[in-house]
Scaffold this motif. Structure first.
Motif, PDB file in Angstrom:
ATOM      1  N   ALA A 186     -15.149  11.260   0.836  1.00 18.79           N
ATOM      2  CA  ALA A 186     -14.733  11.999  -0.354  1.00 18.79           C
ATOM      3  C   ALA A 186     -13.301  11.653  -0.723  1.00 18.79           C
ATOM      4  O   ALA A 186     -12.972  11.468  -1.902  1.00 18.79           O
ATOM      5  N   ASN A 187     -12.428  11.543   0.273  1.00  9.05           N
ATOM      6  CA  ASN A 187     -11.036  11.227   0.000  1.00  9.05           C
ATOM      7  C   ASN A 187     -10.900   9.842  -0.625  1.00  9.05           C
ATOM      8  O   ASN A 187     -10.132   9.648  -1.576  1.00  9.05           O
ATOM      9  N   PHE A 188     -11.662   8.869  -0.107  1.00  9.23           N
ATOM     10  CA  PHE A 188     -11.629   7.529  -0.695  1.00  9.23           C
ATOM     11  C   PHE A 188     -12.070   7.570  -2.148  1.00  9.23           C
ATOM     12  O   PHE A 188     -11.434   6.976  -3.026  1.00  9.23           O
ATOM     13  N   HIS A 189     -13.163   8.282  -2.409  1.00 10.76           N
ATOM     14  CA  HIS A 189     -13.703   8.293  -3.768  1.00 10.76           C
ATOM     15  C   HIS A 189     -12.806   9.041  -4.743  1.00 10.76           C
ATOM     16  O   HIS A 189     -12.789   8.732  -5.938  1.00 10.76           O
ATOM     17  N   LYS A 190     -12.043   9.994  -4.238  1.00 12.90           N
ATOM     18  CA  LYS A 190     -11.153  10.751  -5.117  1.00 12.90           C
ATOM     19  C   LYS A 190      -9.803  10.068  -5.323  1.00 12.90           C
ATOM     20  O   LYS A 190      -9.207  10.199  -6.397  1.00 12.90           O
ATOM     21  N   THR A 191      -9.322   9.347  -4.317  1.00 18.78           N
ATOM     22  CA  THR A 191      -7.950   8.839  -4.387  1.00 18.78           C
ATOM     23  C   THR A 191      -7.832   7.324  -4.525  1.00 18.78           C
ATOM     24  O   THR A 191      -6.852   6.833  -5.086  1.00 18.78           O
ATOM     25  N   VAL A 192      -8.804   6.576  -4.005  1.00 20.58           N
ATOM     26  CA  VAL A 192      -8.706   5.115  -4.026  1.00 20.58           C
ATOM     27  C   VAL A 192      -9.700   4.488  -5.007  1.00 20.58           C
ATOM     28  O   VAL A 192      -9.363   3.548  -5.732  1.00 20.58           O
ATOM     29  N   TRP A 193     -10.913   4.996  -5.042  1.00 19.81           N
ATOM     30  CA  TRP A 193     -11.947   4.408  -5.885  1.00 19.81           C
ATOM     31  C   TRP A 193     -11.554   4.318  -7.357  1.00 19.81           C
ATOM     32  O   TRP A 193     -11.814   3.277  -7.999  1.00 19.81           O
ATOM     33  N   PRO A 194     -10.916   5.325  -7.969  1.00 21.25           N
ATOM     34  CA  PRO A 194     -10.558   5.178  -9.390  1.00 21.25           C
ATOM     35  C   PRO A 194      -9.708   3.944  -9.665  1.00 21.25           C
ATOM     36  O   PRO A 194      -9.908   3.261 -10.674  1.00 21.25           O
ATOM     37  N   GLU A 195      -8.775   3.631  -8.771  1.00 21.61           N
ATOM     38  CA  GLU A 195      -7.941   2.450  -8.955  1.00 21.61           C
ATOM     39  C   GLU A 195      -8.734   1.173  -8.688  1.00 21.61           C
ATOM     40  O   GLU A 195      -8.572   0.171  -9.400  1.00 21.61           O
ATOM     41  N   VAL A 196      -9.596   1.208  -7.664  1.00 19.21           N
ATOM     42  CA  VAL A 196     -10.463   0.057  -7.398  1.00 19.21           C
ATOM     43  C   VAL A 196     -11.336  -0.222  -8.623  1.00 19.21           C
ATOM     44  O   VAL A 196     -11.489  -1.366  -9.057  1.00 19.21           O
ATOM     45  N   LYS A 197     -11.867   0.829  -9.198  1.00 19.70           N
ATOM     46  CA  LYS A 197     -12.757   0.673 -10.355  1.00 19.70           C
ATOM     47  C   LYS A 197     -12.008   0.085 -11.549  1.00 19.70           C
ATOM     48  O   LYS A 197     -12.482  -0.874 -12.175  1.00 19.70           O
ATOM     49  N   SER A 198     -10.862   0.660 -11.866  1.00 19.98           N
ATOM     50  CA  SER A 198     -10.156   0.220 -13.079  1.00 19.98           C
ATOM     51  C   SER A 198      -9.509  -1.150 -12.932  1.00 19.98           C
ATOM     52  O   SER A 198      -9.510  -1.945 -13.874  1.00 19.98           O
ATOM     53  N   ARG A 199      -8.993  -1.454 -11.752  1.00 18.58           N
ATOM     54  CA  ARG A 199      -8.226  -2.690 -11.577  1.00 18.58           C
ATOM     55  C   ARG A 199      -9.039  -3.853 -11.000  1.00 18.58           C
ATOM     56  O   ARG A 199      -8.686  -5.015 -11.200  1.00 18.58           O
TER      57      ARG A 199
END
Length: 202
Positions: free
Chosen positions: A57-70
């Motif tokens: 959950a922490n990865f998906h909330k804090t890291v995934w948005p940046e992985v997705k956009s960049r």
């Protein structure tokens, strides 16, 4: 989340379902790959996750948005999600997620992770009732949620996929990422994700 008591809760009833049963995938669209990104992306990254894992959950909330956009939206990375439920509740949530249309999968999983404290860990919570509320926002009726939860073929397929992950990549905790066929257990930062994926973040 490491394979602690929560994973052991799943092990006993789950293993009993498996002997002599082949994967029930066939042409079932619920069991098709769930992914984001271009098929010809520079790198493909697999994430094995459990919906009741706080680290996932922490990865998906804090890291995934940046992985997705960049990385994903720019064609550098293709992200593939695979179920690795650590307990019965995670298995149930995965069954509901898989029963939604593929285009609603990522959003639903994200909503589950964002509200994990409410439906997975709140004392006295109606776990399935809370999951059904989130599913309703994705257009899934309570009757369809209950139908998904009663589908033993779907359950067996998810559990067999979990066993395949253990055999293929020695997955025993979540999240586990696979970069270039090399498993990387545990949470990763965005910078570490970029490094392991072998792409540039610019």
């Amino acid at each position: 989340m490491s394979p602690t008591r929560r994973s052991l809760v799943l092990a006993a009833p789950a293993i009993g379902l498996l002997p002599g049963l082949a994967l029930a995938q066939g042409n079932d669209p619920r069991l098709a790959e769930r992914s984001a990104g271009k098929a010809d992306a520079q790198a493909t990254v697999i994430e094995y996750f459990s919906l009741t894992c706080s680290h996932c959950a922490n990865f998906h909330k804090t890291v995934w948005p940046e992985v997705k956009s960049r990385l994903v939206d720019t064609g550098k990375v293709r992200m593939v999600w695979r179920d690795f439920p650590l307990d019965q509740l995670a298995l149930a949530a995965a069954m509901v997620a898989r029963s939604l249309p593929a285009e609603r999968y990522e959003g639903f999983v994200g909503a589950l992770f964002s509200s994990q404290d409410r439906w997975a860990f709140a004392r006295g919570a109606d776990n399935m009732g809370e999951i059904a509320k989130i599913a309703a926002l994705a257009g899934m009726s309570r009757a369809d949620v209950d139908k998904a939860l009663q589908d033993q073929a779907l359950q067996r397929s998810i559990l067999e996929s979990r066993m395949k992950a253990q055999q293929e990549f020695n997955v025993n905790s979540t999240p586990t990422f696979v970069f270039n066929n090399k498993p990387q257990p545990g949470e990763v930062t965005f910078d570490r994700f970029v490094q392991l994926a072998g792409v540039s973040a610019g």
